[in-house]
Design a protein around this motif. Structure first.
Motif, short mmCIF file in Angstrom:
data_model
loop_
_atom_site.label_atom_id
_atom_site.label_comp_id
_atom_site.label_asym_id
_atom_site.label_seq_id
_atom_site.Cartn_x
_atom_site.Cartn_y
_atom_site.Cartn_z
N TYR A 94 -30.77 7.66 -14.15
CA TYR A 94 -29.50 7.84 -14.85
C TYR A 94 -29.13 6.60 -15.66
CZ TYR A 94 -28.44 12.39 -12.87
OH TYR A 94 -28.45 13.73 -12.56
N LEU A 142 -28.34 14.77 -20.81
CA LEU A 142 -27.55 15.09 -19.62
C LEU A 142 -27.90 16.47 -19.07
CD1 LEU A 142 -24.07 13.66 -20.68
CD2 LEU A 142 -25.80 12.59 -19.21
N LEU A 173 -29.12 17.47 -15.27
CA LEU A 173 -28.38 18.43 -14.45
C LEU A 173 -29.25 19.60 -14.04
CD1 LEU A 173 -25.03 18.21 -16.42
CD2 LEU A 173 -25.31 17.65 -14.00
N ALA A 222 -17.62 15.21 -18.36
CA ALA A 222 -18.61 14.30 -18.95
C ALA A 222 -18.35 14.13 -20.44
CB ALA A 222 -20.02 14.84 -18.72
N SER A 272 -20.55 11.01 -14.38
CA SER A 272 -20.06 12.31 -13.93
C SER A 272 -21.20 13.23 -13.53
CB SER A 272 -19.23 12.97 -15.05
OG SER A 272 -18.00 12.30 -15.22
N SER A 273 -22.29 13.17 -14.28
CA SER A 273 -23.43 14.05 -13.99
C SER A 273 -24.08 13.67 -12.66
CB SER A 273 -24.46 13.95 -15.12
OG SER A 273 -23.89 14.38 -16.35
N VAL A 315 -20.02 20.64 -13.84
CA VAL A 315 -19.95 19.49 -14.74
C VAL A 315 -19.77 20.05 -16.14
CG1 VAL A 315 -21.08 17.43 -15.64
CG2 VAL A 315 -21.46 18.11 -13.25
N GLY A 352 -19.61 19.36 -20.05
CA GLY A 352 -19.93 18.43 -21.12
C GLY A 352 -18.98 18.66 -22.28
#
Length: 396
Positions: A21, A45, A49, A84, A105-106, A125, A127
């Motif tokens: 990350y 991202l 995920l 995110a 956040s992810s 999550v 985006g």
């Protein structure tokens, strides 16, 4: 599985994924993209995920670089969303640190995903592109309008900054475009045949400057001329400007917007021009603070022995996270990425967002977010208390 076992698993998942990350954060930092153009950043991202077990939909809520990542347990329980962000600033890059924001956040989402089958409920999550504004900017308002939070119990995220702080007050913001339409003519040979649109823009600026004397100190109006003509010897038949209108609350901002519209109408009348006036991207609402929710986050800061500041009440910037806070309990604390004072939207902030301390904020922020969310999954009475307090604050 007990509480301590949950916490241990959260730490383990985050430790296992930290390097990947952080590398993703640097990748996003090295490829800055502005609103509605965050193709690479969102793909980075989304890949993480999906690898972490989420089902992800792209191009959502009218935003081609937005995404909706979900995982739902077969057991009943709350629905919690991590927010995110990953857009950059035009010409500057990641001077607000969103290359850290999205991965944090992810990673928090992936950590909770590893527990959700046992906890029950759903983890998401979202985006959300263009927090900084721009083309189709402030996506969280689109997510709100399209019902993405209708079945969500709470939302949370952390923002990079100079100091560790709990969620702060944010100004409502209406980004408005003003256009005037006149008639061209030779500025020396036949000026009487022209209708000067630039004059109307100048009168608008002067009218707003006159208005400032009668405005509260927490109201901000600032703008630029985006078109003022092409050559000096032709009376401009078209002129335009963009303004940010800001106020402490949405009702106050609506009043300010009406006053500015009246100035525009007056400028059009005085110059015989016609006008267009309206939002050129999503509106941004003020932040509704839910103290009991922030105190939950603060409990984990204290457990990590991390010093922090509470909301000073000083109003400054705006964020579309405020739009989410209008409908559900929402927090956006700040985590330090620099030992030296730095201001947002600066080269120094951009450098801090790729620094050792900046990258270290990803596993820390992810763990703080995941532990706060864990409390909500485990304690339904606490969650209802937070939702009740939010409803009371929203009604004020």
């Amino acid at each position: 599985m007990g509480v301590e076992e949950y916490k241990t698993k959260i730490r383990a998942i985050i430790e296992q994924n930290t390097t990947e990350y952080q590398e993703a954060s640097l990748d996003i930092h090295h490829h800055p993209e502005v609103s509605n153009h965050e193709f690479h950043s969102s793909d980075v991202l989304i890949h993480l995920l999906q690898k972490g077990g989420f089902d992800v939909k792209k191009d959502v809520a009218g935003h081609r670089t937005g995404f909706d990542a979900r995982y739902k347990s077969s057991k009943p329980g709350p629905t919690i969303a991590f927010l995110a962000e990953y857009d950059a600033l035009p010409g500057l890059g990641h001077g607000c640190g969103h290359n850290l924001f999205g991965p944090t956040s992810s990673l928090a989402g992936v950590a909770i995903r590893s527990l959700i089958d046992d906890l029950g409920g759903e983890i998401r999550v979202y985006g959300t592109p263009g927090e900084e504004g721009g083309e189709n900017g402030s996506a969280k308002e689109s997510f709100v309008k399209n019902g993405f939070f209708n079945d969500v119990d709470a939302a949370l995220c952390v923002h990079p900054g100079y100091k560790n702080k709990l969620s702060g007050s944010l100004l409502a913001n209406d980004p408005v475009s003003i256009e005037f339409f006149g008639k061209p003519a030779h500025a020396a040979g036949a000026p009487e045949k022209g209708i000067n649109a630039l004059d109307a823009i100048i009168l608008t600026f002067n009218g707003i400057n006159a208005l400032r004397q009668q405005l509260k100190e927490d109201i901000r109006i600032h703008g630029i001329i985006t078109h003022g003509g092409d050559v000096p010897n032709v009376i401009p038949d078209y002129a335009s400007a963009k303004f940010y209108l800001r106020a402490a609350t949405r009702p106050e901002l609506d009043e300010v917007k009406e006053k500015v519209l009246n100035i525009v109408k007056g400028a059009a009348l005085a110059t015989s021009t016609t006008y267009k006036f309206g939002l050129y991207q999503n509106k941004v609402d003020h932040m509704i603070l839910t103290p009991s929710f922030d105190q939950l986050f603060a409990k984990h800061l204290e457990a990590f022995k991390i010093p922090y500041e509470k909301d000073s009440g000083k109003l400054g910037g705006s964020s579309d996270v405020g739009n989410v806070s209008q409908v559900i309990p929402t927090i956006q604390p700040t985590l330090s990425i620099s030992d030296q004072p730095i201001g947002g939207h600066t080269v120094a902030f951009k450098e801090a967002a790729a620094s050792k301390k900046g990258l270290a904020s990803i596993p820390l922020g992810a763990q703080l977010l995941a532990l706060t969310a864990l409390d909500l999954y485990l304690d339904g009475i606490l969650l209802e208390k937070i939702k009740k307090q939010h409803a009371e604050k929203a009604a004020q």
